[in-house]
Scaffold this motif. Structure first.
Motif, PDB file in Angstrom:
ATOM      1  N   GLY A  74       0.703  -1.046  -0.035  1.00  0.00           N
ATOM      2  CA  GLY A  74       0.153   0.111   0.025  1.00  0.00           C
ATOM      3  C   GLY A  74       0.707   1.423  -0.057  1.00  0.00           C
ATOM      4  O   GLY A  74       0.207   2.484   0.055  1.00  0.00           O
ATOM      5  N   GLY A  75       2.206   1.237  -0.031  1.00  0.00           N
ATOM      6  CA  GLY A  75       3.052   2.188  -0.230  1.00  0.00           C
ATOM      7  C   GLY A  75       2.940   2.897   1.041  1.00  0.00           C
ATOM      8  O   GLY A  75       2.319   2.788   2.240  1.00  0.00           O
ATOM      9  N   ALA A  76       3.824   4.191   1.195  1.00  0.00           N
ATOM     10  CA  ALA A  76       3.814   5.195   2.240  1.00  0.00           C
ATOM     11  C   ALA A  76       2.323   5.653   2.536  1.00  0.00           C
ATOM     12  O   ALA A  76       1.876   5.784   3.666  1.00  0.00           O
ATOM     13  CB  ALA A  76       4.642   6.162   1.982  1.00  0.00           C
ATOM     14  N   THR A  77       1.604   5.795   1.424  1.00  0.00           N
ATOM     15  CA  THR A  77       0.122   6.159   1.473  1.00  0.00           C
ATOM     16  C   THR A  77      -0.784   5.519   2.229  1.00  0.00           C
ATOM     17  O   THR A  77      -1.578   5.991   3.005  1.00  0.00           O
ATOM     18  CB  THR A  77      -0.251   6.583   0.155  1.00  0.00           C
ATOM     19  OG1 THR A  77       0.603   7.243  -0.630  1.00  0.00           O
ATOM     20  CG2 THR A  77      -1.540   7.145  -0.107  1.00  0.00           C
ATOM     21  N   THR A 149       6.872  14.802   8.614  1.00  0.00           N
ATOM     22  CA  THR A 149       7.598  14.205   7.391  1.00  0.00           C
ATOM     23  C   THR A 149       9.185  14.613   7.301  1.00  0.00           C
ATOM     24  O   THR A 149       9.312  15.897   7.240  1.00  0.00           O
ATOM     25  CB  THR A 149       7.044  14.935   6.073  1.00  0.00           C
ATOM     26  OG1 THR A 149       5.547  14.596   6.269  1.00  0.00           O
ATOM     27  CG2 THR A 149       7.232  14.214   4.699  1.00  0.00           C
ATOM     28  N   SER A 175      10.191   8.202   4.002  1.00  0.00           N
ATOM     29  CA  SER A 175      10.128   7.729   2.918  1.00  0.00           C
ATOM     30  C   SER A 175      11.194   8.103   1.908  1.00  0.00           C
ATOM     31  O   SER A 175      12.103   7.209   1.091  1.00  0.00           O
ATOM     32  CB  SER A 175       8.798   8.043   1.937  1.00  0.00           C
ATOM     33  OG  SER A 175       7.853   7.233   2.792  1.00  0.00           O
ATOM     34  N   SER A 176      11.640   9.397   1.940  1.00  0.00           N
ATOM     35  CA  SER A 176      12.822   9.789   1.088  1.00  0.00           C
ATOM     36  C   SER A 176      14.236  10.114   1.680  1.00  0.00           C
ATOM     37  O   SER A 176      14.849  10.685   1.158  1.00  0.00           O
ATOM     38  CB  SER A 176      12.320  11.012   0.352  1.00  0.00           C
ATOM     39  OG  SER A 176      11.854  12.099   0.953  1.00  0.00           O
ATOM     40  N   GLN A 196      10.670   2.678  -2.491  1.00  0.00           N
ATOM     41  CA  GLN A 196      11.080   2.871  -3.982  1.00  0.00           C
ATOM     42  C   GLN A 196      11.979   4.336  -3.923  1.00  0.00           C
ATOM     43  O   GLN A 196      12.569   4.524  -5.002  1.00  0.00           O
ATOM     44  CB  GLN A 196       9.965   3.024  -4.770  1.00  0.00           C
ATOM     45  CG  GLN A 196       9.087   4.372  -4.753  1.00  0.00           C
ATOM     46  CD  GLN A 196       7.914   4.105  -3.512  1.00  0.00           C
ATOM     47  OE1 GLN A 196       7.942   3.265  -2.622  1.00  0.00           O
ATOM     48  NE2 GLN A 196       6.699   5.112  -3.603  1.00  0.00           N
ATOM     49  N   LYS A 197      12.048   4.905  -2.775  1.00  0.00           N
ATOM     50  CA  LYS A 197      12.993   6.144  -3.003  1.00  0.00           C
ATOM     51  C   LYS A 197      14.387   5.628  -2.687  1.00  0.00           C
ATOM     52  O   LYS A 197      15.233   5.786  -3.308  1.00  0.00           O
ATOM     53  CB  LYS A 197      12.615   7.153  -2.235  1.00  0.00           C
ATOM     54  CG  LYS A 197      11.669   7.942  -2.944  1.00  0.00           C
ATOM     55  CD  LYS A 197      10.380   8.390  -2.174  1.00  0.00           C
ATOM     56  CE  LYS A 197       9.236   8.916  -3.055  1.00  0.00           C
ATOM     57  NZ  LYS A 197       7.915   8.939  -2.591  1.00  0.00           N
TER      58      LYS A 197
END
Ligand SMILES: *Cc1c(COP(=O)(O)O)cnc(C)c1O
Length: 361
Positions: A74-77, A149, A175-176, A196-197
């Protein structure tokens, strides 16, 4: 065409040795006669892969047994929602700092579940070019957590110091920047990141959570989003994203081979420095973020007008530099320089900026 320097914000560049390792083992994983894609997640073979990834992440980040590590979909979202449902009840107070698009989305998703989610600070007044200062006094009463964040991928800002909020739980979307900069995980009660980052490919996200801080989820929360159930099932309540977890494992081995996060952080800082120095000395480009909030992972800059931006993008392409266009919310240019971007790539970009400037005097 040769491999290019890919400055994409995500999915982003991967280290070549990781890609080559995938290629070597793709059809016949370590001589076992089948691909990772074809393995049952219940097999011993696959358990070795997922458990090794978990152990390596523990080692790399210094994560104690008080914490659980989850590999989820589901990703970070999706974590925007899951975090609220697992760290608070729907009538608890929870606080958010709005430092960009993803921070805002995290807050909007939390509000769907929570009656008392509150945005306690925002940098929208200056187009998210800085990180607001937060301390305990601005938190809601008995706030269950403060969500931040850590690195704002779209706006190119990052927290250079963590908010000082005493005993209140700090929850971070990393995430990044996860594994791009050293963090003391004990300062966080939950950290999450889409892979994915900086630590793999799309399809898996990592959640690191202090187990004692999890609530018993409310009865309408789907089982798959229930962190306690996921912990009990080693992230395999259902079929996990097996291949993405395997690639994450290879990325972690690569991080170890590079000397760990400390070494990568110092290289990342060096990369960011030569890029910002070049932009600061340029007559054509200027950096977006305020100096004290500049990200070491996403470097945002603008030219005087759109035509110059586009002609620089075309010019850079001829030098094997791609994906430097800024996010549509910001425009301009953005160079994402995650762990996998070698310093040579950044030097190539810096030279392109200088050459472009000479040509366009
Ligand atoms: C990319 C990104 C997200 C969204 O990640 P998905 O995996 O696409 O859901 C969330 N937060 C930050 C900081 C990001 O950079």
């Amino acid at each position: 065409m040769d491999r290019v320097y890919n400055f994409s914000a995500g999915p982003s560049m991967m280290p070549l040795p990781v890609l080559e390792s995938i290629q070597k083992d793709l059809v016949n994983y370590k001589g076992m006669g089948l691909s990772v894609m074809e393995m049952s997640h219940r097999s011993k073979m696959y358990e070795d892969i997922i458990f090794a990834s978990r152990e390596n992440l523990k080692k790399i980040m210094g994560i104690s047994d008080d914490y659980a590590i989850l590999f989820l979909q589901g990703g970070a979202t999706l974590q925007f929602s899951s975090v609220a449902m697992n760290m608070s009840l729907s009538n608890d107070n929870i606080d958010y700092v709005i430092t960009g698009e993803f921070a805002k989305k995290a807050y909007e998703e939390a509000k769907k579940y929570s009656k008392n989610a509150k945005a306690i600070a925002s940098s929208e007044d200056k187009k998210y070019t800085y990180i607001p200062t937060i301390d305990k006094s601005v938190l809601s009463a008995n706030s269950k957590y403060l969500h931040i964040t850590l690195n704002n991928t779209i706006y190119g800002t990052m927290y250079n110091a963590l908010p000082n909020i005493g005993d209140t739980s700090l929850v971070a979307d990393a995430s990044s920047i996860i594994l791009g900069k050293e963090y003391d995980i004990n300062k966080f009660d939950l950290m999450y990141a889409g892979a994915q980052k900086n630590i793999g490919i799309a399809g898996v996200s990592v959640v690191i959570v202090k187990k004692s801080k999890l609530v018993d989820v409310e009865s309408n929360v789907p089982s798959i989003l229930d962190f306690k159930k996921q912990i009990k099932n080693d992230s395999m309540l259902n079929t996990p994203p097996t291949f993405a977890i395997y690639v994450l494992g290879l990325m972690l081995e690569w991080v170890i081979s590079q000397g760990g996060v400390k070494t990568l952080e110092s290289i990342n800082k060096e990369k960011a420095k030569i890029l910002y120095d070049t932009i600061d000395n340029s007559k054509i480009f200027t950096a977006n973020a305020s100096v004290e909030s500049r990200s070491i992972m996403n470097v945002n800059f603008v030219a005087k007008d759109e035509n110059i931006t586009n002609s620089f993008i075309d010019f850079a392409k001829t030098k094997g530099i791609i994906n430097i266009k800024g996010h549509k919310a910001v425009g301009g240019l953005r160079a994402s320089i995650y762990n996998a971007m070698p310093i040579e790539g950044v030097k190539k970009l810096v030279n392109a900026i200088k050459d472009f400037e000479l040509k366009n005097k």
